[in-house]
Motif scaffolding. Sequence first.
Motif, PDB file in Angstrom:
ATOM      1  N   ARG A   1     -18.285 -15.411  38.680  1.00  0.00           N
ATOM      2  CA  ARG A   1     -16.930 -15.968  38.803  1.00  0.00           C
ATOM      3  C   ARG A   1     -16.582 -16.191  40.267  1.00  0.00           C
ATOM      4  NH1 ARG A   1     -12.595 -13.661  35.025  1.00  0.00           N
ATOM      5  NH2 ARG A   1     -11.332 -14.163  36.844  1.00  0.00           N
TER       6      ARG A   1
ATOM      7  N   ASP B   1     -13.881 -17.168  41.558  1.00  0.00           N
ATOM      8  CA  ASP B   1     -12.518 -16.819  41.950  1.00  0.00           C
ATOM      9  C   ASP B   1     -12.375 -15.339  42.304  1.00  0.00           C
ATOM     10  OD1 ASP B   1     -12.953 -16.193  39.228  1.00  0.00           O
ATOM     11  OD2 ASP B   1     -10.800 -16.173  38.835  1.00  0.00           O
ATOM     12  N   LEU B   2     -13.451 -14.568  42.195  1.00  0.00           N
ATOM     13  CA  LEU B   2     -13.412 -13.148  42.538  1.00  0.00           C
ATOM     14  C   LEU B   2     -14.226 -12.910  43.810  1.00  0.00           C
ATOM     15  CD1 LEU B   2     -13.970 -11.598  38.994  1.00  0.00           C
ATOM     16  CD2 LEU B   2     -11.843 -11.650  40.313  1.00  0.00           C
TER      17      LEU B   2
ATOM     18  N   LYS C   1     -18.295 -13.117  44.184  1.00  0.00           N
ATOM     19  CA  LYS C   1     -18.859 -13.789  43.008  1.00  0.00           C
ATOM     20  C   LYS C   1     -19.722 -12.823  42.198  1.00  0.00           C
ATOM     21  CE  LYS C   1     -19.083 -18.335  45.122  1.00  0.00           C
ATOM     22  NZ  LYS C   1     -19.963 -19.422  45.528  1.00  0.00           N
TER      23      LYS C   1
ATOM     24  N   VAL D   1     -19.167 -10.400  34.757  1.00  0.00           N
ATOM     25  CA  VAL D   1     -17.742 -10.071  34.709  1.00  0.00           C
ATOM     26  C   VAL D   1     -17.336  -9.858  33.254  1.00  0.00           C
ATOM     27  CG1 VAL D   1     -15.426 -10.846  35.290  1.00  0.00           C
ATOM     28  CG2 VAL D   1     -17.338 -11.472  36.773  1.00  0.00           C
TER      29      VAL D   1
ATOM     30  N   PRO E   1     -13.969  -9.729  31.694  1.00  0.00           N
ATOM     31  CA  PRO E   1     -12.551  -9.934  32.001  1.00  0.00           C
ATOM     32  C   PRO E   1     -11.598  -9.054  31.211  1.00  0.00           C
ATOM     33  CG  PRO E   1     -13.651 -12.036  31.620  1.00  0.00           C
ATOM     34  CD  PRO E   1     -14.616 -10.960  31.247  1.00  0.00           C
TER      35      PRO E   1
ATOM     36  N   ARG F   1     -11.568  -5.648  32.643  1.00  0.00           N
ATOM     37  CA  ARG F   1     -11.341  -5.618  34.103  1.00  0.00           C
ATOM     38  C   ARG F   1     -12.454  -4.839  34.795  1.00  0.00           C
ATOM     39  NH1 ARG F   1      -7.767  -8.838  36.422  1.00  0.00           N
ATOM     40  NH2 ARG F   1      -7.394  -7.414  38.111  1.00  0.00           N
TER      41      ARG F   1
ATOM     42  N   HIS G   1     -15.910  -6.529  49.724  1.00  0.00           N
ATOM     43  CA  HIS G   1     -15.693  -7.105  48.400  1.00  0.00           C
ATOM     44  C   HIS G   1     -15.280  -6.027  47.399  1.00  0.00           C
ATOM     45  CE1 HIS G   1     -18.447 -10.752  49.397  1.00  0.00           C
ATOM     46  NE2 HIS G   1     -17.219 -10.949  49.821  1.00  0.00           N
TER      47      HIS G   1
ATOM     48  N   LEU H   1     -11.737  -5.949  45.390  1.00  0.00           N
ATOM     49  CA  LEU H   1     -11.724  -5.934  43.925  1.00  0.00           C
ATOM     50  C   LEU H   1     -10.964  -4.720  43.393  1.00  0.00           C
ATOM     51  CD1 LEU H   1     -15.379  -7.135  43.444  1.00  0.00           C
ATOM     52  CD2 LEU H   1     -13.349  -8.327  42.581  1.00  0.00           C
TER      53      LEU H   1
ATOM     54  N   THR I   1      -7.253  -5.039  43.458  1.00  0.00           N
ATOM     55  CA  THR I   1      -6.671  -5.928  42.445  1.00  0.00           C
ATOM     56  C   THR I   1      -6.924  -5.426  41.023  1.00  0.00           C
ATOM     57  OG1 THR I   1      -8.614  -7.364  42.554  1.00  0.00           O
ATOM     58  CG2 THR I   1      -6.727  -7.978  43.922  1.00  0.00           C
TER      59      THR I   1
ATOM     60  N   TRP J   1      -9.827  -4.151  39.561  1.00  0.00           N
ATOM     61  CA  TRP J   1     -11.159  -4.280  38.951  1.00  0.00           C
ATOM     62  C   TRP J   1     -11.965  -3.021  39.205  1.00  0.00           C
ATOM     63  CZ3 TRP J   1     -12.715  -8.274  35.932  1.00  0.00           C
ATOM     64  CH2 TRP J   1     -11.938  -9.436  35.952  1.00  0.00           C
TER      65      TRP J   1
END
Length: 133
Positions: A41, A43-44, A47, A51, A53, A56, A99, A103, A106, A108
């Motif tokens: 992904r 957008d994370l 990358k 993932v 989703p 999370r 990274h 993550l 947010t 994750w």
Amino acid sequence: MSETPEQRSAVMRRVKSKHTAPELKLRKLLTGLGYRYRLHRADLPGKPDLVFPGRRKLIFVHGCFWHGHDCARGARAPKTNAEYWSQKIARNRARDAAHQTALAETGWRVLTVWECEMKDDAALKERLEDFLG
């Protein structure tokens, strides 16, 4: 016989960042366990390779050499152009840490699977099931 710089350069150009053998093995294992995931992904941060989703959660598959793991393969330092490679690996490690921090901030949860861990399927399955719950 020693490689020429051109031969070494050709070898390094063929190293992939997506769909590597360890990543494909992990994907096959996860699919067999019944997990579904998204790939790479953009957008994370970083990358992530896999993932999940709805949970999370995400997984990075790291090569021991490229990301400076503390196993035998990761600790092996190249003899030629050693300064360049030590700086390169240090930058990779710093980028990976940044990274992971971004993550986590947010919401994750991150798991890093190292190339050397792919040898023990039973331990890897257990670790994945514990993480993905």
